[in-house]
Enzyme design. Structure first.
Site, mmCIF file in Angstrom:
data_model
loop_
_atom_site.group_PDB
_atom_site.id
_atom_site.type_symbol
_atom_site.label_atom_id
_atom_site.label_comp_id
_atom_site.label_asym_id
_atom_site.label_seq_id
_atom_site.Cartn_x
_atom_site.Cartn_y
_atom_site.Cartn_z
ATOM 1 N N HIS A 28 0.844 -0.907 0.114
ATOM 2 C CA HIS A 28 0.095 -0.100 0.115
ATOM 3 C C HIS A 28 0.679 1.507 0.049
ATOM 4 C CE1 HIS A 28 -3.033 -2.617 2.084
ATOM 5 N NE2 HIS A 28 -3.668 -2.611 1.334
ATOM 6 N N ARG A 84 -1.844 -5.833 -8.217
ATOM 7 C CA ARG A 84 -1.049 -6.877 -7.824
ATOM 8 C C ARG A 84 -0.590 -7.981 -8.957
ATOM 9 N NH1 ARG A 84 -3.275 -8.154 -2.002
ATOM 10 N NH2 ARG A 84 -4.902 -8.162 -3.423
ATOM 11 N N LYS A 95 -17.051 -6.165 6.476
ATOM 12 C CA LYS A 95 -15.829 -6.854 6.737
ATOM 13 C C LYS A 95 -15.567 -6.848 8.227
ATOM 14 C CE LYS A 95 -12.376 -6.032 3.342
ATOM 15 N NZ LYS A 95 -11.182 -5.088 3.013
ATOM 16 N N SER A 154 -3.145 -7.376 3.229
ATOM 17 C CA SER A 154 -3.288 -7.180 4.715
ATOM 18 C C SER A 154 -3.624 -8.363 5.592
ATOM 19 C CB SER A 154 -4.554 -5.943 4.987
ATOM 20 O OG SER A 154 -3.970 -4.492 4.655
#
Length: 173
Positions: free
Chosen positions: A19, A92, A43, A131
């Site tokens: 990040h 990514r 979440k 994460s």
């Protein structure tokens, strides 16, 4: 020339070196970069919204053109409310592209062509980072120093220990 006011958004639970790589690179071409920390009700976070904001700010103290804010709701609304004109998204893997393209086109439509999205490929060293990977490694007592900023290592280790203790007494699964 038009000023670039960009938004780089995410959950950042916790913020990783991946990040930070995207944020730092985006700050180089932005007059102002807003790091938007999303609060998604779908979440389960390790860190609450204010804690995530503090962790992100700890990692970005050296930058004078970056502002950290929190938001709830649609990214495009947050971008427009902050008078930004650009969304920066990190990629990514090729698998990220299809989803991110769908979001970019939707945001462009919802903003009536006021907002552009720029994709930055993640740096080779950070392509695998997420994460959730950091949380998993931390939860099991693994070494996380190479995945996150040294500014927040102790915060994440402390939270991992708390999460482990909660699991052991049956509060979480």
């Amino acid at each position: 020339m038009k000023k670039i006011i960009a938004v780089c958004a995410g959950s950042f639970d916790p913020i990783t070196k991946g990040h930070l790589d995207i944020i730092k690179r985006a700050s180089k071409f932005s007059n102002k970069l807003i790091v938007g920390i999303l609060n998604s009700h779908n979440k389960k976070y390790w860190f609450n919204l204010e804690e995530r904001k503090i962790l992100v700010e700890k990692c970005l103290l050296e930058f004078n053109n970056i502002e950290v804010k929190t938001f709830d709701g649609l990214l495009v609304d947050f971008v427009l409310q902050n008078k930004a004109n650009t969304i920066v998204r990190g990629l990514r893997a090729v698998s990220d592209y299809e989803y991110e393209l769908q979001l970019a086109l939707t945001n462009k439509s919802l903003s009536h062509n006021q907002v552009e999205t720029i994709f930055l490929p993640g740096s080779r060293e950070c392509l695998y980072l997420s994460s959730s990977l950091v949380r998993e490694v931390a939860f099991h007592g693994g070494k996380i120093d190479e995945f996150i900023s040294p500014d927040i290592v102790e915060d994440v280790k402390k939270r991992a220990k708390e999460m482990k203790e909660k699991e052991m007494i049956g509060i979480i699964k």
